[in-house]
Design a protein around this motif. Structure first.
Motif: not given
Length: 313
Positions: A18-20, A37-39, A43-44
């Motif tokens: 949500x922050x991203x 790493x997956x996140x 999401x960047x």
């Protein structure tokens, strides 16, 4: 706008997402590097593979939000972070921590020049889309620095979050919130159990729940969720009658005793959770034996398991 997130579990991961989505720069650490790493790929966000790396990648003064299980896990990470942080950094504890522990943590961190904010977070798996209800405690100047991120996480920039008061107050409000939740859930469970028990009326519980959602005094998100799962089946045959308690209900009941303020609904709802976990079994056996003792009433014997070769068990 940069923030560090420690813990990418069910709540922490969705909060990072949500922050991203709100264009916040997030540096995240999780004990599972693969998940981090997956996140990052999804999401960047910027992945950190150690707490030292997390701190190094955040410009001072830093804001680091912990989304870890309350208790030992949170304290261990605070202990590890403390020598890595600088004066003026902020640690946010988003766990369901006991409010008195949060007060002590704030005092301890202040001795090292580190600011603290406690955040009671509600919203569960729906928080990513709907936003999180946030009950925060801390100094006004500390909350003001974290506010840009709070406004992204909340259901709206100016709704669904509150600076409740000094350190510890956010977790105190969340504790009482969860105690109320226990009582509301128990009332719904008892009411629907009574409806279910009247077999001669052949009541459709799903239709009743759906009807109550519109205009009824008892309409609520809990009722929405109840109506949804009742549509899929009303017998609940595959569900074990065991309800866990997270600790917040216990703390709320203890607070009522400490203040001398009666909270019978919350306390009894907590007791019913204990009973569902098997903690009433011995008491029930004693009650049966007392009833036999004074009235000669029969008792129901427990089945004897056959432990011989080829038998049950």
């Amino acid at each position: 706008m940069q923030i560090g997130i420690v813990g990418l579990g069910r709540m922490g991961g969705n909060m990072a997402r949500r922050l991203r989505r709100g264009n916040a720069d997030v540096v995240a650490y999780n004990r599972s590097a693969a998940l981090t790493d997956s996140m990052a790929q999804e999401t960047g966000l910027v992945a950190a593979h150690s707490l030292q790396e997390l701190v190094d990648k955040l410009p001072a003064p830093r804001i680091i939000w912990l989304m870890l299980p309350a208790g030992e896990a949170t304290q261990n990470h605070i202990d590890q972070l403390l020598p890595l942080l600088s004066k003026g950094d902020i640690l946010v504890d988003g766990a369901n921590a006991f409010y008195k522990d949060s007060m002590l943590r704030s005092e301890m961190l202040a001795k090292h020049g580190i600011d603290f904010m406690d955040a009671g977070v509600s919203g569960g798996i729906w928080g990513l889309e709907n936003g999180y209800a946030l009950m925060v405690g801390g100094k006004p100047e500390v909350v003001a620095r974290v506010e840009p991120f709070i406004r992204i996480l909340a259901p709206g920039p100016d709704k669904g979050w509150l600076h409740c008061g000094p350190a510890g107050s956010g977790h105190f409000v969340k504790m009482v919130h969860n105690g109320i939740e226990y009582g509301m859930m128990q009332a719904f469970a008892e009411g629907f159990a009574l409806l279910h028990g009247r077999k001669d009326f052949d009541l459709d519980l799903a239709k009743i729940a759906e009807m109550w959602r519109h205009g009824s005094v008892v309409r609520s998100w809990l009722l929405d969720l109840t109506a949804e799962f009742l549509q899929k089946g009303q017998g609940l045959e595959d569900i074990a009658p065991v309800v866990a308690d997270s600790g917040e209900g216990r703390w709320t009941a203890m607070e009522s005793i400490e203040q001398g303020v009666p909270a019978p609904v919350i306390s009894l709802a907590l007791a019913m959770r204990f009973a569902s976990q098997g903690h009433f079994d011995y008491e029930a056996k004693l009650l049966a034996m007392m009833r036999k003792g004074f009235g000669g009433h029969a008792v129901t014997n427990a089945p004897v398991m056959d432990l011989s070769p080829g038998g049950e068990g």
